[in-house]
Write an enzyme that holds these catalytic residues in place. Structure first.
Site, mmCIF file in Angstrom:
data_model
loop_
_atom_site.group_PDB
_atom_site.id
_atom_site.type_symbol
_atom_site.label_atom_id
_atom_site.label_comp_id
_atom_site.label_asym_id
_atom_site.label_seq_id
_atom_site.Cartn_x
_atom_site.Cartn_y
_atom_site.Cartn_z
ATOM 1 N N ASN A 1 -6.339 100.570 -19.569
ATOM 2 C CA ASN A 1 -6.979 99.414 -19.618
ATOM 3 C C ASN A 1 -7.010 98.518 -18.448
ATOM 4 O OD1 ASN A 1 -8.384 97.119 -20.597
ATOM 5 N ND2 ASN A 1 -6.398 96.387 -22.125
ATOM 6 N N LYS B 1 -8.459 95.744 -18.029
ATOM 7 C CA LYS B 1 -8.502 94.257 -18.278
ATOM 8 C C LYS B 1 -9.596 93.585 -17.330
ATOM 9 C CE LYS B 1 -3.787 94.393 -19.732
ATOM 10 N NZ LYS B 1 -2.885 93.614 -20.616
ATOM 11 N N HIS C 1 -8.049 94.621 -29.246
ATOM 12 C CA HIS C 1 -7.136 94.325 -28.345
ATOM 13 C C HIS C 1 -6.265 92.982 -28.500
ATOM 14 C CE1 HIS C 1 -4.577 93.756 -24.794
ATOM 15 N NE2 HIS C 1 -4.729 95.123 -24.619
ATOM 16 N N GLU D 1 -5.202 90.807 -26.997
ATOM 17 C CA GLU D 1 -5.852 89.640 -25.978
ATOM 18 C C GLU D 1 -7.077 89.043 -26.385
ATOM 19 O OE1 GLU D 1 -5.436 91.778 -22.039
ATOM 20 O OE2 GLU D 1 -3.223 91.499 -22.414
ATOM 21 N N GLU E 1 0.428 98.343 -30.483
ATOM 22 C CA GLU E 1 0.893 97.735 -29.179
ATOM 23 C C GLU E 1 1.562 96.226 -29.746
ATOM 24 O OE1 GLU E 1 -1.702 98.625 -25.666
ATOM 25 O OE2 GLU E 1 -2.670 97.121 -26.821
ATOM 26 N N GLY F 1 2.243 93.319 -21.159
ATOM 27 C CA GLY F 1 2.102 92.488 -19.939
ATOM 28 C C GLY F 1 3.653 91.953 -19.695
ATOM 29 N N SER G 1 3.816 97.579 -21.613
ATOM 30 C CA SER G 1 4.473 97.649 -20.677
ATOM 31 C C SER G 1 5.055 99.317 -20.231
ATOM 32 C CB SER G 1 5.571 96.857 -20.650
ATOM 33 O OG SER G 1 5.292 95.610 -20.722
HETATM 34 C C1 PEP Z 1 -2.682 96.828 -22.677
HETATM 35 O O1 PEP Z 1 -3.353 96.119 -21.820
HETATM 36 O O2 PEP Z 1 -2.965 97.245 -23.657
HETATM 37 C C2 PEP Z 1 -1.308 96.866 -22.397
HETATM 38 C C3 PEP Z 1 -0.623 97.674 -23.073
HETATM 39 O O3 PEP Z 1 -0.938 96.139 -21.232
HETATM 40 P P1 PEP Z 1 0.528 96.637 -20.374
HETATM 41 O O4 PEP Z 1 0.692 97.924 -20.203
HETATM 42 O O5 PEP Z 1 0.178 95.905 -18.939
HETATM 43 O O6 PEP Z 1 1.646 95.908 -21.084
#
Ligand code: PEP
Length: 267
Positions: free
Chosen positions: A13, A15, A99, A101, A173, A179, A219
């Site tokens: 992803n 983003k 997601h 976000e 998640e 992040g 992460s």
């Molecule tokens: C994500 O965007 O779904 C995500 C898990 O981001 P990150 O790996 O940066 O935590």
């Protein structure tokens, strides 16, 4: 028990990173560094990078899936700045829905996420449905109740048959891990993958719940991916920040390849 039929999936992803030109170059580089048997790779650039990534991969590695990061819940209409599922056909074959976000920034509710899921499936896009709790909810021991609510809300109008036929993937998640550099433990992720499959069973999926790939996201890096893939109930990762780095993606997909090979040998 390892379920040998489940795909091992690593989805990137990106983003709101990469211009279209950067996206095409990065996709080509990552594809070349991640050719590993048995791993389903998916790259999700911003909408404006979808064509560039599609074209870059068509010429180099058509096995890598291209995904959108979002889709609108209506087919067309007065929705300035939005993109519907039929518009994605030909550009993407996968799509991320729900997601955290988008739940945070666009106030997406479980009901809305369910409508997006339905549009994605109708258009033949393979959905990655994201669920996960906030930090306070984890601290209060509410993580399973939160994911239960999210899944029931999103899946309530969609039967197991249509979701399975459409290749539903679920990404667990935890929001506090996205992040932040603070990943969940492999054990906690596995407990949640088990909870997700129990919830699906309770929704009438019965044994079909075992066929749904569950990814961990939050992460993930090349240094910690092994902890997640050591858990038989985890089928891969949804990777954000690290997915912009070819070295990281090479390491993550290489480790996923070991899991794919072990499953194939066990089967
Ligand atoms: C994500 O965007 O779904 C995500 C898990 O981001 P990150 O790996 O940066 O935590």
């Amino acid at each position: 028990m390892i379920h040998r039929m489940r795909d091992v999936v690593v989805a990137a992803n990106w983003k709101m990173h990469t211009t279209p030109a950067e996206a095409g170059d990065l996709a080509r580089t990552i594809a070349a560094r991640t050719r590993v048997a048995g791993v389903t790779r998916v790259i999700c650039p911003p909408f404006v990078g979808l064509a560039a990534v599609r074209d870059a991969l068509a010429g180099s590695d058509p096995d890598v899936g291209v995904g959108a990061q979002n889709v609108h819940h209506e087919l067309q209409g007065a929705y300035t700045g939005e993109v519907s599922a039929p518009m994605l056909v030909g550009l993407a074959t996968w799509v991320i829905v729900g997601h955290s976000e988008r739940r945070r920034d666009a106030a997406e509710t479980d009901e809305l996420v369910g409508r997006k899921l339905g549009r994605a499936l109708d258009a033949g896009l393979r959905p990655i449905l994201c669920v996960g709790e906030q930090l306070g909810e984890r601290e209060g021991g509410e993580q399973e109740a939160v994911v239960d609510r999210q899944l029931r809300g999103a899946l309530r109008d969609l039967g197991p048959d249509v979701l399975r036929a459409g290749g539903l993937v679920i990404a667990y998640e935890p929001v506090w891990a996205i992040g932040t550099g603070r990943n969940a433990s492999g054990r906690d992720a596995a407990i949640m993958a088990g909870a997700i499959r129990s919830i699906l069973t309770g929704l009438g999926w019965d044994a079909g719940a075992d066929d749904v790939p569950v990814l961990y996201g939050g992460s993930v890096t090349s240094a910690n991916i092994a902890e997640f893939l050591a858990e038989p109930s985890i089928d891969g990762a949804l990777v954000g920040g690290a997915s912009l780095k070819p070295d990281e993606m090479a390491g993550i997909v290489a480790r996923a390849g070991l899991t794919a090979a072990a499953r194939s040998a066990a089967g």
